[in-house]
Design a protein around this motif. Structure first.
Motif, PDB file in Angstrom:
ATOM      1  N   VAL A  66       0.823  -1.216   0.000  1.00 55.81           N
ATOM      2  CA  VAL A  66       0.000   0.000   0.000  1.00 55.81           C
ATOM      3  C   VAL A  66       0.859   1.268   0.000  1.00 55.81           C
ATOM      4  O   VAL A  66       0.345   2.351  -0.279  1.00 55.81           O
ATOM      5  CB  VAL A  66      -1.008   0.013   1.173  1.00 55.81           C
ATOM      6  N   ALA A  67       2.132   1.142   0.306  1.00 58.15           N
ATOM      7  CA  ALA A  67       3.088   2.254   0.215  1.00 58.15           C
ATOM      8  C   ALA A  67       4.478   1.634   0.194  1.00 58.15           C
ATOM      9  O   ALA A  67       4.698   0.566   0.765  1.00 58.15           O
ATOM     10  CB  ALA A  67       2.942   3.211   1.391  1.00 58.15           C
ATOM     11  N   GLN A  68       5.409   2.309  -0.486  1.00 60.97           N
ATOM     12  CA  GLN A  68       6.768   1.768  -0.534  1.00 60.97           C
ATOM     13  C   GLN A  68       7.769   2.854  -0.858  1.00 60.97           C
ATOM     14  O   GLN A  68       7.411   3.915  -1.365  1.00 60.97           O
ATOM     15  CB  GLN A  68       6.879   0.650  -1.570  1.00 60.97           C
ATOM     16  N   THR A  69       9.015   2.547  -0.533  1.00 54.70           N
ATOM     17  CA  THR A  69      10.140   3.390  -0.926  1.00 54.70           C
ATOM     18  C   THR A  69      11.356   2.485  -1.076  1.00 54.70           C
ATOM     19  O   THR A  69      11.483   1.476  -0.373  1.00 54.70           O
ATOM     20  CB  THR A  69      10.402   4.519   0.095  1.00 54.70           C
ATOM     21  N   ASP A  70      12.210   2.822  -2.015  1.00 55.23           N
ATOM     22  CA  ASP A  70      13.453   2.088  -2.251  1.00 55.23           C
ATOM     23  C   ASP A  70      14.573   3.119  -2.302  1.00 55.23           C
ATOM     24  O   ASP A  70      14.615   3.943  -3.215  1.00 55.23           O
ATOM     25  CB  ASP A  70      13.401   1.338  -3.587  1.00 55.23           C
ATOM     26  N   ARG A  71      15.441   3.035  -1.294  1.00 54.30           N
ATOM     27  CA  ARG A  71      16.516   4.017  -1.227  1.00 54.30           C
ATOM     28  C   ARG A  71      17.545   3.552  -0.193  1.00 54.30           C
ATOM     29  O   ARG A  71      17.192   2.958   0.806  1.00 54.30           O
ATOM     30  CB  ARG A  71      15.938   5.373  -0.805  1.00 54.30           C
ATOM     31  N   LEU A  72      18.789   3.864  -0.454  1.00 53.41           N
ATOM     32  CA  LEU A  72      19.853   3.634   0.514  1.00 53.41           C
ATOM     33  C   LEU A  72      20.798   4.823   0.406  1.00 53.41           C
ATOM     34  O   LEU A  72      21.501   4.981  -0.582  1.00 53.41           O
ATOM     35  CB  LEU A  72      20.590   2.315   0.234  1.00 53.41           C
ATOM     36  N   ASP A  73      20.748   5.701   1.398  1.00 51.64           N
ATOM     37  CA  ASP A  73      21.476   6.968   1.328  1.00 51.64           C
ATOM     38  C   ASP A  73      22.986   6.833   1.501  1.00 51.64           C
ATOM     39  O   ASP A  73      23.741   7.617   0.947  1.00 51.64           O
ATOM     40  CB  ASP A  73      20.936   7.948   2.375  1.00 51.64           C
ATOM     41  N   ALA A  74      23.432   5.862   2.281  1.00 50.63           N
ATOM     42  CA  ALA A  74      24.868   5.631   2.475  1.00 50.63           C
ATOM     43  C   ALA A  74      25.253   4.455   1.584  1.00 50.63           C
ATOM     44  O   ALA A  74      24.952   3.309   1.906  1.00 50.63           O
ATOM     45  CB  ALA A  74      25.176   5.317   3.935  1.00 50.63           C
ATOM     46  N   PRO A  75      25.873   4.715   0.426  1.00 51.43           N
ATOM     47  CA  PRO A  75      26.197   3.618  -0.495  1.00 51.43           C
ATOM     48  C   PRO A  75      26.941   2.495   0.218  1.00 51.43           C
ATOM     49  O   PRO A  75      27.926   2.727   0.911  1.00 51.43           O
ATOM     50  CB  PRO A  75      27.074   4.282  -1.555  1.00 51.43           C
ATOM     51  N   ALA A  76      26.455   1.281   0.030  1.00 51.82           N
ATOM     52  CA  ALA A  76      27.025   0.127   0.725  1.00 51.82           C
ATOM     53  C   ALA A  76      28.476  -0.132   0.332  1.00 51.82           C
ATOM     54  O   ALA A  76      29.218  -0.746   1.098  1.00 51.82           O
ATOM     55  CB  ALA A  76      26.161  -1.110   0.464  1.00 51.82           C
ATOM     56  N   ILE A  85      25.172   2.494  10.523  1.00 58.63           N
ATOM     57  CA  ILE A  85      24.501   3.341   9.541  1.00 58.63           C
ATOM     58  C   ILE A  85      23.054   3.522   9.961  1.00 58.63           C
ATOM     59  O   ILE A  85      22.381   2.560  10.339  1.00 58.63           O
ATOM     60  CB  ILE A  85      24.547   2.692   8.136  1.00 58.63           C
ATOM     61  N   ALA A  86      22.566   4.760   9.899  1.00 55.90           N
ATOM     62  CA  ALA A  86      21.148   5.035  10.136  1.00 55.90           C
ATOM     63  C   ALA A  86      20.532   5.393   8.786  1.00 55.90           C
ATOM     64  O   ALA A  86      21.079   6.204   8.040  1.00 55.90           O
ATOM     65  CB  ALA A  86      20.975   6.190  11.111  1.00 55.90           C
ATOM     66  N   GLN A  87      19.412   4.769   8.449  1.00 59.51           N
ATOM     67  CA  GLN A  87      18.714   5.043   7.191  1.00 59.51           C
ATOM     68  C   GLN A  87      17.307   5.529   7.517  1.00 59.51           C
ATOM     69  O   GLN A  87      16.596   4.893   8.279  1.00 59.51           O
ATOM     70  CB  GLN A  87      18.643   3.773   6.334  1.00 59.51           C
ATOM     71  N   VAL A  88      16.928   6.657   6.933  1.00 58.29           N
ATOM     72  CA  VAL A  88      15.597   7.234   7.145  1.00 58.29           C
ATOM     73  C   VAL A  88      14.792   7.065   5.867  1.00 58.29           C
ATOM     74  O   VAL A  88      15.248   7.442   4.782  1.00 58.29           O
ATOM     75  CB  VAL A  88      15.693   8.736   7.513  1.00 58.29           C
ATOM     76  N   GLN A  89      13.619   6.471   5.984  1.00 56.69           N
ATOM     77  CA  GLN A  89      12.699   6.280   4.858  1.00 56.69           C
ATOM     78  C   GLN A  89      11.364   6.921   5.225  1.00 56.69           C
ATOM     79  O   GLN A  89      10.932   6.843   6.383  1.00 56.69           O
ATOM     80  CB  GLN A  89      12.469   4.792   4.576  1.00 56.69           C
ATOM     81  N   HIS A  90      10.715   7.527   4.235  1.00 60.74           N
ATOM     82  CA  HIS A  90       9.409   8.148   4.452  1.00 60.74           C
ATOM     83  C   HIS A  90       8.374   7.470   3.567  1.00 60.74           C
ATOM     84  O   HIS A  90       8.579   7.326   2.361  1.00 60.74           O
ATOM     85  CB  HIS A  90       9.449   9.644   4.125  1.00 60.74           C
TER      86      HIS A  90
END
Length: 136
Positions: A66-76, A85-90
């Motif tokens: 019903v909702a999604q996001t695909d992102r990784l701000d700190a390249p692995a 690593i802290a990852q923030v998704q909205h």
């Protein structure tokens, strides 16, 4: 300090690893109206040799996303063993869900789409991990 913050907000009660890449060490979910912020805390494992992305899916009771996001701000590629690593998704919902919505997370190879296998408490569980219900 980040490790202490992750442990204070940790809803993960067992060891959860994503391949040899990373361990999930904590998470925080915050609701604001129709929006949900998902913060995950990771500890890097072995060096990453493939381009990774992170997905966060909100799953309704019928199993549909019903909702999604695909992102990784700190390249692995830049992670070193032991890094935190802290990852923030909205996530944004058209309307506030009135039924429970599960939040699933995972890592996948951005080039091939292949997901990283997840192990929880020493047992292979899937290619995703369910954090918790976010609504109502």
């Amino acid at each position: 300090r980040l490790i202490a913050a992750a442990r204070q907000t940790k809803s993960v009660t067992e060891t959860v690893t994503f391949g040899d890449t990373a361990a999930l060490i904590g998470d925080t979910l915050k609701r604001a109206g129709n929006d949900l912020t998902v913060v995950t805390y990771w500890q890097a494992g072995d060096p990453v040799v493939t381009p990774l992305q992170m997905f966060v899916h909100a799953i309704g009771p019928d199993g549909a996303i019903v909702a999604q996001t695909d992102r990784l701000d700190a390249p692995a590629f830049g992670w070193r063993a032991g890094d935190v690593i802290a990852q923030v998704q909205h996530l944004s919902f058209e309307t506030t869900p009135t039924v429970p919505v599960q939040i699933e997370i995972g890592l996948y190879n951005a080039a091939s789409g292949e997901r990283v296998r997840v192990t929880a408490a020493g047992q292979a569980v899937d290619s995703r991990f369910v954090l918790q219900a976010a609504f109502p």
